[in-house]
Design an enzyme around this catalytic site. Sequence first.
Site, PDB file in Angstrom:
ATOM      1  N   ASN A  87      -3.467  -4.003  -6.843  1.00 43.93           N
ATOM      2  CA  ASN A  87      -3.429  -2.574  -6.494  1.00 43.93           C
ATOM      3  C   ASN A  87      -3.036  -2.467  -5.021  1.00 43.93           C
ATOM      4  O   ASN A  87      -3.861  -2.719  -4.145  1.00 43.93           O
ATOM      5  CB  ASN A  87      -4.819  -1.968  -6.756  1.00 43.93           C
ATOM      6  CG  ASN A  87      -4.911  -0.516  -6.300  1.00 43.93           C
ATOM      7  OD1 ASN A  87      -3.904   0.109  -5.961  1.00 43.93           O
ATOM      8  ND2 ASN A  87      -6.130   0.019  -6.282  1.00 43.93           N
ATOM      9  N   TRP A  88      -1.791  -2.098  -4.776  1.00 44.24           N
ATOM     10  CA  TRP A  88      -1.306  -2.038  -3.385  1.00 44.24           C
ATOM     11  C   TRP A  88      -1.882  -0.851  -2.617  1.00 44.24           C
ATOM     12  O   TRP A  88      -1.673  -0.734  -1.418  1.00 44.24           O
ATOM     13  CB  TRP A  88       0.222  -1.951  -3.376  1.00 44.24           C
ATOM     14  CG  TRP A  88       0.924  -3.211  -3.776  1.00 44.24           C
ATOM     15  CD1 TRP A  88       0.341  -4.367  -4.238  1.00 44.24           C
ATOM     16  CD2 TRP A  88       2.335  -3.461  -3.763  1.00 44.24           C
ATOM     17  NE1 TRP A  88       1.307  -5.303  -4.503  1.00 44.24           N
ATOM     18  CE2 TRP A  88       2.552  -4.776  -4.221  1.00 44.24           C
ATOM     19  CE3 TRP A  88       3.445  -2.689  -3.397  1.00 44.24           C
ATOM     20  CZ2 TRP A  88       3.822  -5.337  -4.326  1.00 44.24           C
ATOM     21  CZ3 TRP A  88       4.713  -3.250  -3.511  1.00 44.24           C
ATOM     22  CH2 TRP A  88       4.901  -4.565  -3.971  1.00 44.24           C
ATOM     23  N   LYS A  89      -2.528   0.067  -3.348  1.00 50.58           N
ATOM     24  CA  LYS A  89      -3.035   1.298  -2.723  1.00 50.58           C
ATOM     25  C   LYS A  89      -1.896   1.970  -1.955  1.00 50.58           C
ATOM     26  O   LYS A  89      -0.767   1.958  -2.443  1.00 50.58           O
ATOM     27  CB  LYS A  89      -4.260   0.978  -1.856  1.00 50.58           C
ATOM     28  CG  LYS A  89      -5.323   0.223  -2.667  1.00 50.58           C
ATOM     29  CD  LYS A  89      -6.669   0.176  -2.011  1.00 50.58           C
ATOM     30  CE  LYS A  89      -7.652  -0.553  -2.927  1.00 50.58           C
ATOM     31  NZ  LYS A  89      -9.012  -0.566  -2.441  1.00 50.58           N
ATOM     32  N   HIS A 125      -9.954   5.270 -10.142  1.00 51.15           N
ATOM     33  CA  HIS A 125     -10.356   4.400  -9.023  1.00 51.15           C
ATOM     34  C   HIS A 125     -11.332   5.181  -8.144  1.00 51.15           C
ATOM     35  O   HIS A 125     -11.203   6.397  -7.992  1.00 51.15           O
ATOM     36  CB  HIS A 125      -9.109   3.993  -8.216  1.00 51.15           C
ATOM     37  CG  HIS A 125      -9.409   2.897  -7.237  1.00 51.15           C
ATOM     38  ND1 HIS A 125     -10.050   3.141  -6.044  1.00 51.15           N
ATOM     39  CD2 HIS A 125      -9.191   1.563  -7.295  1.00 51.15           C
ATOM     40  CE1 HIS A 125     -10.206   1.978  -5.418  1.00 51.15           C
ATOM     41  NE2 HIS A 125      -9.688   1.013  -6.146  1.00 51.15           N
ATOM     42  N   GLU A 154     -11.534   5.503  -5.116  1.00 49.94           N
ATOM     43  CA  GLU A 154     -10.882   6.245  -4.023  1.00 49.94           C
ATOM     44  C   GLU A 154     -10.300   7.563  -4.531  1.00 49.94           C
ATOM     45  O   GLU A 154     -10.107   8.500  -3.752  1.00 49.94           O
ATOM     46  CB  GLU A 154      -9.810   5.356  -3.362  1.00 49.94           C
ATOM     47  CG  GLU A 154     -10.470   4.266  -2.518  1.00 49.94           C
ATOM     48  CD  GLU A 154      -9.643   2.988  -2.371  1.00 49.94           C
ATOM     49  OE1 GLU A 154      -8.446   2.999  -2.669  1.00 49.94           O
ATOM     50  OE2 GLU A 154     -10.230   1.969  -1.953  1.00 49.94           O
ATOM     51  N   GLU A 182     -15.819  -2.183 -10.327  1.00 46.85           N
ATOM     52  CA  GLU A 182     -15.565  -2.238  -8.886  1.00 46.85           C
ATOM     53  C   GLU A 182     -16.704  -1.538  -8.137  1.00 46.85           C
ATOM     54  O   GLU A 182     -16.656  -0.317  -7.931  1.00 46.85           O
ATOM     55  CB  GLU A 182     -14.255  -1.509  -8.535  1.00 46.85           C
ATOM     56  CG  GLU A 182     -13.012  -2.167  -9.027  1.00 46.85           C
ATOM     57  CD  GLU A 182     -11.810  -1.849  -8.121  1.00 46.85           C
ATOM     58  OE1 GLU A 182     -11.162  -2.806  -7.678  1.00 46.85           O
ATOM     59  OE2 GLU A 182     -11.559  -0.668  -7.830  1.00 46.85           O
ATOM     60  N   GLY A 189     -13.070  -3.517  -0.117  1.00 44.01           N
ATOM     61  CA  GLY A 189     -12.546  -3.559   1.248  1.00 44.01           C
ATOM     62  C   GLY A 189     -13.566  -3.929   2.309  1.00 44.01           C
ATOM     63  O   GLY A 189     -13.335  -3.706   3.497  1.00 44.01           O
ATOM     64  N   SER A 249     -13.173  -7.062  -2.861  1.00 45.85           N
ATOM     65  CA  SER A 249     -13.097  -8.192  -1.932  1.00 45.85           C
ATOM     66  C   SER A 249     -12.821  -9.530  -2.639  1.00 45.85           C
ATOM     67  O   SER A 249     -13.364 -10.565  -2.245  1.00 45.85           O
ATOM     68  CB  SER A 249     -14.366  -8.276  -1.071  1.00 45.85           C
ATOM     69  OG  SER A 249     -14.496  -7.101  -0.293  1.00 45.85           O
ATOM     70  N   GLY A 300      -7.264  -5.621  -4.330  1.00 40.06           N
ATOM     71  CA  GLY A 300      -6.697  -4.678  -3.362  1.00 40.06           C
ATOM     72  C   GLY A 300      -5.985  -5.416  -2.242  1.00 40.06           C
ATOM     73  O   GLY A 300      -4.868  -5.925  -2.407  1.00 40.06           O
ATOM     74  N   GLY A 301      -6.640  -5.528  -1.105  1.00 40.75           N
ATOM     75  CA  GLY A 301      -6.049  -6.106   0.110  1.00 40.75           C
ATOM     76  C   GLY A 301      -5.281  -7.403  -0.113  1.00 40.75           C
ATOM     77  O   GLY A 301      -4.146  -7.550   0.376  1.00 40.75           O
TER      78      GLY A 301
HETATM   79  P1  13P Z   1     -10.209  -4.937  -2.081  1.00 43.02           P
HETATM   80  O1  13P Z   1      -9.736  -6.112  -2.895  1.00 43.02           O
HETATM   81  O2  13P Z   1      -9.350  -4.671  -0.886  1.00 43.02           O
HETATM   82  O3  13P Z   1     -11.666  -4.987  -1.803  1.00 43.02           O
HETATM   83  O4  13P Z   1      -9.972  -3.617  -3.018  1.00 43.02           O
HETATM   84  C1  13P Z   1     -10.490  -3.627  -4.285  1.00 43.02           C
HETATM   85  C2  13P Z   1      -9.919  -2.459  -4.996  1.00 43.02           C
HETATM   86  O5  13P Z   1     -10.285  -1.334  -4.738  1.00 43.02           O
HETATM   87  C3  13P Z   1      -8.860  -2.716  -5.989  1.00 43.02           C
HETATM   88  O6  13P Z   1      -8.609  -1.586  -6.758  1.00 43.02           O
END
Ligand code: 13P
Length: 256
Positions: A12-14, A100, A102, A170, A176, A216, A237-238
């Site tokens: 997920n590149w966000k 998600h 977010e 999640e 994050g 994470s 994510g990251g």
């Molecule tokens: P991180 O891997 O950056 O913690 O993000 C997780 C996430 O929200 C993936 O959708």
Amino acid sequence: MKTGIPPLIVGNWKMNPQSVSLSAKLGAEFKKRLSAISGVDVVVAPPSIYLESVHRARNSSKSYALGAQNAHFAQLGAHTGEVSLPMLKDFDVSYIIIGHSERRALGETDVLVNEKLLAVIKAGCTGIVCVGELKRDHGGHYLSHIEAQVRKALVKVSRTKLSQVVVAYEPLWAIGTGKNATPADIYEMKLFIEKVISDIYGRNYAQKVRVIYGGSVSGKNAQELFVDGMVDGFLVGGASLHPEEFIQIVKSVRER
Ligand code: 13P
């Protein structure tokens, strides 16, 4: 791991990277590195505006599938700022991340998550439904929170469509933050989510739903989280923006 269903790794590149050329570069890099890896379903979910460039960079290799971070449940019409499933499918998108945290923080409700999941299934795509608690309490209230999120997402979803559903656990405190849930936490939650789905549909049908973990996940911890957490994959994510590390995560789920 579920019999006959490969593990799933979703990047997920966000709202990254910062330019279309960088997104094309990443898309091409993943194509190159993933073409040698089999036995794992890999999905890259860039921002919708970059789908065309990543789609082009991936070309016909299909070494990874394309995902979207959101989709509207309507086919078209007066929905300013939204993107529809037919539009996404034009770029060969086959997985949609739904609910998600977010997006839930911006007001996406369980009802909307369910409407989106039903539309995604109808469109022939796979929905990755995100659930997770804000914090853990000693009274175990986080379990009823997760149960409610799962049950509400699955309203009117027929058991014959469960192979088009993935649940991503999640926990918000792990996203994050660099503080991943422990393998024991993940294993507990995976069993719990499967139990909730089994209670609705029966054990055999529930086995069709992949339960993955996000929060994470890194090249360093992926192997342990996969082996001891017993999950069916990861939502990353990251680390999904760093090809070397992302590939390390993909490789970590080839064996348990
Ligand atoms: P991180 O891997 O950056 O913690 O993000 C997780 C996430 O929200 C993936 O959708």
